[in-house]
Design a protein around this motif. Sequence first.
Motif, PDB file in Angstrom:
ATOM      1  N   GLY A 120       0.394  -1.207   0.446  1.00 17.07           N
ATOM      2  CA  GLY A 120      -0.133   0.107   0.197  1.00 17.07           C
ATOM      3  C   GLY A 120       0.491   1.667  -0.463  1.00 17.07           C
ATOM      4  O   GLY A 120       0.021   2.865   0.328  1.00 17.07           O
ATOM      5  N   ARG A 121       2.073   0.660  -0.243  1.00 17.69           N
ATOM      6  CA  ARG A 121       3.092   2.727  -0.109  1.00 17.69           C
ATOM      7  C   ARG A 121       3.669   3.053  -1.298  1.00 17.69           C
ATOM      8  O   ARG A 121       3.349   1.994  -2.578  1.00 17.69           O
ATOM      9  CB  ARG A 121       4.737   2.060   0.757  1.00 17.69           C
ATOM     10  N   LYS A 122       3.189   3.996  -1.735  1.00 18.40           N
ATOM     11  CA  LYS A 122       4.078   4.606  -3.055  1.00 18.40           C
ATOM     12  C   LYS A 122       5.677   4.263  -2.724  1.00 18.40           C
ATOM     13  O   LYS A 122       5.721   4.567  -2.135  1.00 18.40           O
ATOM     14  CB  LYS A 122       3.033   5.686  -3.310  1.00 18.40           C
ATOM     15  N   ASN A 123       5.916   4.399  -3.967  1.00 22.73           N
ATOM     16  CA  ASN A 123       7.298   4.670  -4.148  1.00 22.73           C
ATOM     17  C   ASN A 123       8.012   3.773  -2.912  1.00 22.73           C
ATOM     18  O   ASN A 123       8.830   4.678  -2.616  1.00 22.73           O
ATOM     19  CB  ASN A 123       7.575   6.567  -4.157  1.00 22.73           C
ATOM     20  N   ALA A 124       8.369   2.781  -3.093  1.00 25.35           N
ATOM     21  CA  ALA A 124       8.590   2.374  -1.982  1.00 25.35           C
ATOM     22  C   ALA A 124      10.083   1.534  -3.155  1.00 25.35           C
ATOM     23  O   ALA A 124      10.336   1.541  -3.996  1.00 25.35           O
ATOM     24  CB  ALA A 124       7.713   1.214  -1.767  1.00 25.35           C
ATOM     25  N   SER A 125      11.408   1.701  -2.296  1.00 21.64           N
ATOM     26  CA  SER A 125      12.391   1.513  -2.809  1.00 21.64           C
ATOM     27  C   SER A 125      12.966   0.541  -2.221  1.00 21.64           C
ATOM     28  O   SER A 125      12.828  -0.247  -1.805  1.00 21.64           O
ATOM     29  CB  SER A 125      13.488   2.772  -2.334  1.00 21.64           C
ATOM     30  N   PRO A 126      14.622   0.272  -2.498  1.00 19.76           N
ATOM     31  CA  PRO A 126      15.105  -1.123  -2.228  1.00 19.76           C
ATOM     32  C   PRO A 126      15.377  -0.683  -0.682  1.00 19.76           C
ATOM     33  O   PRO A 126      15.543  -1.447   0.348  1.00 19.76           O
ATOM     34  CB  PRO A 126      16.388  -1.107  -2.607  1.00 19.76           C
ATOM     35  N   GLN A 127      15.476   0.815  -0.746  1.00 17.27           N
ATOM     36  CA  GLN A 127      15.640   0.645   0.892  1.00 17.27           C
ATOM     37  C   GLN A 127      14.602   0.647   1.790  1.00 17.27           C
ATOM     38  O   GLN A 127      14.913   0.069   3.064  1.00 17.27           O
ATOM     39  CB  GLN A 127      16.479   2.420   1.297  1.00 17.27           C
ATOM     40  N   TYR A 130      14.680  -3.166   2.651  1.00 18.29           N
ATOM     41  CA  TYR A 130      15.588  -3.199   3.341  1.00 18.29           C
ATOM     42  C   TYR A 130      15.162  -3.174   4.986  1.00 18.29           C
ATOM     43  O   TYR A 130      15.425  -3.966   5.663  1.00 18.29           O
ATOM     44  CB  TYR A 130      16.861  -2.876   3.078  1.00 18.29           C
ATOM     45  N   GLU A 131      14.904  -1.738   5.274  1.00 19.45           N
ATOM     46  CA  GLU A 131      14.068  -1.566   6.640  1.00 19.45           C
ATOM     47  C   GLU A 131      12.773  -2.250   6.441  1.00 19.45           C
ATOM     48  O   GLU A 131      13.079  -2.513   8.548  1.00 19.45           O
ATOM     49  CB  GLU A 131      13.775   0.501   6.970  1.00 19.45           C
ATOM     50  N   ALA A 132      12.133  -2.429   6.608  1.00 20.87           N
ATOM     51  CA  ALA A 132      10.793  -3.325   6.808  1.00 20.87           C
ATOM     52  C   ALA A 132      11.264  -4.796   7.709  1.00 20.87           C
ATOM     53  O   ALA A 132      10.802  -5.337   8.267  1.00 20.87           O
ATOM     54  CB  ALA A 132       9.374  -3.341   5.928  1.00 20.87           C
ATOM     55  N   GLY A 133      12.318  -4.914   6.569  1.00 17.53           N
ATOM     56  CA  GLY A 133      13.558  -6.475   6.550  1.00 17.53           C
ATOM     57  C   GLY A 133      13.653  -6.552   8.183  1.00 17.53           C
ATOM     58  O   GLY A 133      13.761  -7.607   9.172  1.00 17.53           O
ATOM     59  N   GLN A 134      14.174  -5.335   8.458  1.00 17.26           N
ATOM     60  CA  GLN A 134      15.148  -5.341   9.624  1.00 17.26           C
ATOM     61  C   GLN A 134      14.138  -4.733  10.210  1.00 17.26           C
ATOM     62  O   GLN A 134      13.964  -5.190  11.958  1.00 17.26           O
ATOM     63  CB  GLN A 134      15.926  -3.737   9.215  1.00 17.26           C
ATOM     64  N   LEU A 135      12.918  -4.629  11.096  1.00 14.40           N
ATOM     65  CA  LEU A 135      11.842  -4.579  11.307  1.00 14.40           C
ATOM     66  C   LEU A 135      11.161  -5.375  12.026  1.00 14.40           C
ATOM     67  O   LEU A 135      10.952  -6.152  13.636  1.00 14.40           O
ATOM     68  CB  LEU A 135      10.740  -3.171  11.105  1.00 14.40           C
ATOM     69  N   TYR A 136      11.172  -6.230  10.675  1.00 14.90           N
ATOM     70  CA  TYR A 136      10.679  -7.784  11.226  1.00 14.90           C
ATOM     71  C   TYR A 136      11.951  -8.844  11.504  1.00 14.90           C
ATOM     72  O   TYR A 136      11.154  -9.404  13.356  1.00 14.90           O
ATOM     73  CB  TYR A 136      10.122  -8.476   9.609  1.00 14.90           C
TER      74      TYR A 136
END
Length: 167
Positions: A120-127, A130-136
């Motif tokens: 649901g996020r517009k303009n999702a970047s590789p960063q 990466y950040e979402a993976g770190q939050l998990y």
Amino acid sequence: MVALICSKPFSLAGIVRLKNYRVMSQATTYWCPDREEHGYFLTPVFKCTTNPRVVTAHRWLAVDVLGHMREPTECFYYKDGKWYYAGTYRAFRMDDLTIQEWELLSTETTQALIKKTLAGRKNASPQNTYEAGQLYAVGALRVSCVGLQCIGFNNQVYHVILEQPRF
């Protein structure tokens, strides 16, 4: 489970008038090896969305992980180029994954969950990925495990889909 072989994608809603159905993702759905009719799927507990008024602002929203599956649901999945009708299922929420269980998931599964999280996020970047993976990885974001109990098999649905043309 018998494959419903179709060489081209099709819309299940357009073929069968189903009130409630779900297409399971191969990367996030697991079937019991002994009794294949039961299983579970993984889904994000939170999703990131873009604020419609300010495209650079994002928010995290808790998700109803059962959603329409609170009622009996016809389940389908696509695996290795073939469609399968799994049957009618009852879903129930199980414990969320722990950090240790997250670490044991395959890269394909973690990437699929992160993609759902950021859908649901517009303009999702590789960063952002990466950040979402770190939050998990640290437990700030969680993954829900939803159990699937087979409660029936709708022969009418199965036969309507089998009768569809295969090109």
